[in-house]
Write an enzyme that holds these catalytic residues in place. Structure first.
Site, PDB file in Angstrom:
ATOM      1  N   TYR A 235       0.854  -1.193   0.000  1.00 39.73           N
ATOM      2  CA  TYR A 235       0.000   0.000   0.000  1.00 39.73           C
ATOM      3  C   TYR A 235       0.884   1.235   0.000  1.00 39.73           C
ATOM      4  CZ  TYR A 235      -3.463   3.388   1.720  1.00 39.73           C
ATOM      5  OH  TYR A 235      -4.295   4.477   1.873  1.00 39.73           O
ATOM      6  N   ASP A 330       9.302   2.698  -0.362  1.00 42.60           N
ATOM      7  CA  ASP A 330       8.295   3.354   0.472  1.00 42.60           C
ATOM      8  C   ASP A 330       8.633   3.000   1.917  1.00 42.60           C
ATOM      9  OD1 ASP A 330       6.120   4.118   1.967  1.00 42.60           O
ATOM     10  OD2 ASP A 330       4.616   3.309   0.595  1.00 42.60           O
ATOM     11  N   LYS A 358       5.305   9.116   9.242  1.00 42.67           N
ATOM     12  CA  LYS A 358       5.156   8.523  10.572  1.00 42.67           C
ATOM     13  C   LYS A 358       6.232   8.976  11.555  1.00 42.67           C
ATOM     14  CE  LYS A 358       2.558   4.568   8.776  1.00 42.67           C
ATOM     15  NZ  LYS A 358       1.221   4.970   9.186  1.00 42.67           N
TER      16      LYS A 358
END
Length: 518
Positions: A235, A330, A358
């Site tokens: 994702y 990613d 994050k």
């Protein structure tokens, strides 16, 4: 046995003195006749289907809200909040309609702001939380949980760290947003560039999705090619081009991809099974000179925890170089979590472009993408590829990121994460074996996962062999024991520097107890 979160046992409307309920203090705004905040003494009760509403009751959405509507009967498993203003003798009852404080479903799609939070794959109702600190979370009913979600990754040094909070307070005094360059974004940029091997220049944005959107446009601009290759179950945010076999919330909800994504948006997106080098080679052969970049999570976190097989990342690096394509890691999840320099430092493979988020925001909204200087100089205003953001480089997010990374630089940080996470996963898998459950799992530093299948799990198709119904029972049982995991079989978990050996021991004991029960 803990009382189920946010729902107390059913009781007739007896006087409050005769009830044995867990009361909490709350502040409600705009409930009743007055609009100002008032302090209430509150409790919640589950009612039988079609139970008559008590006297003096309203929806929480009533009062001056345009959608006000009184409910004459409750539905099955509805709850009520019973509350009394401290200076009043009048008790009031508010229908909460199957949600913790009764405002979610009428105001937000599914009652949440991100799909996986809705508990669709594990059953039950999502918990509404009130506060966090260290390794713990407390819901609005005062129940305490050991947390292994960590706000989905950012809380690597623990929730509400005192030093980070103190720095935020000082920054807050100067203002929340400048809409102009600030000193702290330069400091954080230097820290990221010095830490991450692939990054010579960096652009800050406001989320991991935005970072991947920027990186996607960048690799196409730099290479002059349009096709990208991604992996099933990985994702990269909810941009149209990435919502193809995207795992995570899409898999959790059982959606094939997403309505509203035009065919043209994904026609240039190629997919392959994760860890399958031959499938990647075949796609490069069939699309020679046309692939702009390979995007991947170097360790999959959005289909559960799936590490790369030996040689897989090396093969991707070689294949992209041979074809003139770029390799994009990613590292929104893995960045600063597997190592200070991310997965690329841990595995010794340097991509061309990296996306982050994050951890680098220390719990505030943030994202970033960076890479080699010649690539990043394509980004406006240095180059022609346009990307902008009103709150990019926000001083609060930059400050939280700076002080989080400073803590991660301390000696022994990643060794400690590796030790406690290994003890956690090993303990849960041992408990599964003792109680007769087929399970597999693993960890790297502060990132982990386990599946209710014998495994091994090397890709998303393997992950989908998991017994998701059993995971749901396990998940609900662990909630009752005061342990909060991600509410999906297809999500990785996270530990923090705030977790203690006692936290791990308690979690493993709870897991064995629940596994025996289910």
């Amino acid at each position: 046995m803990r009382r189920c979160p946010s729902v107390a046992s059913r009781d007739d409307f007896a006087p409050p003195a005769r009830r044995r309920q867990n009361w909490w203090l709350g502040r409600m705004v705009g409930i009743g006749e007055e609009e100002e905040a008032q302090e209430f003494r509150c409790a919640r009760f589950t009612l039988d289907i079609m139970a008559r509403k008590p006297p003096i009751s309203k929806n929480l959405s009533s009062g001056s809200t345009p959608s006000a509507g009184r409910i004459e009967q409750f539905g099955q498993s509805d709850s009520i909040v019973m509350s009394r203003r401290f200076k009043s003798s009048t008790w009031r009852y508010f229908n909460v309609r199957n949600r913790s404080l009764g405002i979610g479903l009428e105001l937000m799609p599914g009652g949440v702001n991100s799909p996986v939070r809705a508990f669709k794959s594990v059953g039950g109702q999502p918990i509404v939380f009130d506060s966090v600190k260290g390794s713990r979370m407390w819901d609005v009913d005062g129940n305490e949980y050991i947390d292994y979600v960590g706000s989905w990754g950012p809380a690597i040094i623990g929730h509400a760290d005192d030093k980070v909070n103190a720095a935020l307070i000082e920054t807050l005094k100067k203002g929340t947003s400048f809409g102009a360059p600030c000193y702290s974004e330069n400091v954080l940029a230097e820290m990221v560039i010095s830490a991450v091997p692939s990054v010579e220049m960096v652009r800050f944005v406001n989320s991991g999705t935005e970072a991947c959107m920027g990186a996607l446009r960048l690799v196409r601009a730099f290479t002059g090619r349009e096709k990208i290759l991604k992996f099933e179950g990985c994702y990269h945010g909810h941009a149209d081009s990435f919502l193809v076999k995207a795992g995570s919330g899409v898999a959790t909800l059982g959606l094939p991809d997403s309505p509203g994504v035009p065919k043209g948006a994904t026609s240039e997106t190629l997919t392959a099974p994760y860890n399958d080098v031959d499938a990647v080679k075949k796609l490069f052969e069939e699309n020679k000179g046309e692939i702009a970049a390979v995007f991947l999570e170097p360790v999959v976190g959005n289909a559960g925890f799936i590490p790369p097989q030996p040689g897989f990342l090396n093969a991707l690096r070689d294949l992209t170089k041979q074809d003139g394509a770029l390799l994009v890691f990613d590292e929104v999840m893995t960045g600063f979590r597997l190592a200070y320099g991310g997965a690329q430092e841990y595995f010794g493979i340097t991509p061309d472009v990296t996306t982050m988020g994050k951890v680098i925001g220390g719990g505030l909204p943030v994202g970033a993408y960076g890479g080699r200087r010649e690539i990043m100089e394509m980004v406006a205003p240095a180059g022609p590829m346009y990307q902008a953001g009103t709150l990019s480089g926000n001083p609060l997010a930059m400050t939280a990121g700076i002080h989080t990374l400073k803590r991660l630089q301390e000696p022994g940080t990643y060794e400690y994460l590796d030790k406690i996470t290994g003890d956690l996963v090993g303990g849960i898998l041992d408990a599964g074996a003792k109680t007769g459950h087929e399970m597999c799992g693993g960890h790297i530093r502060g990132m982990f996962g386990f599946f209710f299948t014998g495994g091994p799990v090397h890709n998303f198709e393997d992950a989908k062999k998991s017994d998701t119904e059993k995971f749901g029972r396990f998940y609900r049982g662990m909630l009752e024991e005061g342990v909060y995991f991600a509410p999906s079989q297809f999500e990785a978990g996270f530990t923090s520097l705030a977790h203690t050996s006692q936290d791990i021991e308690k979690t493993v004991e709870a897991a064995e107890k629940v596994l025996k029960r289910i």
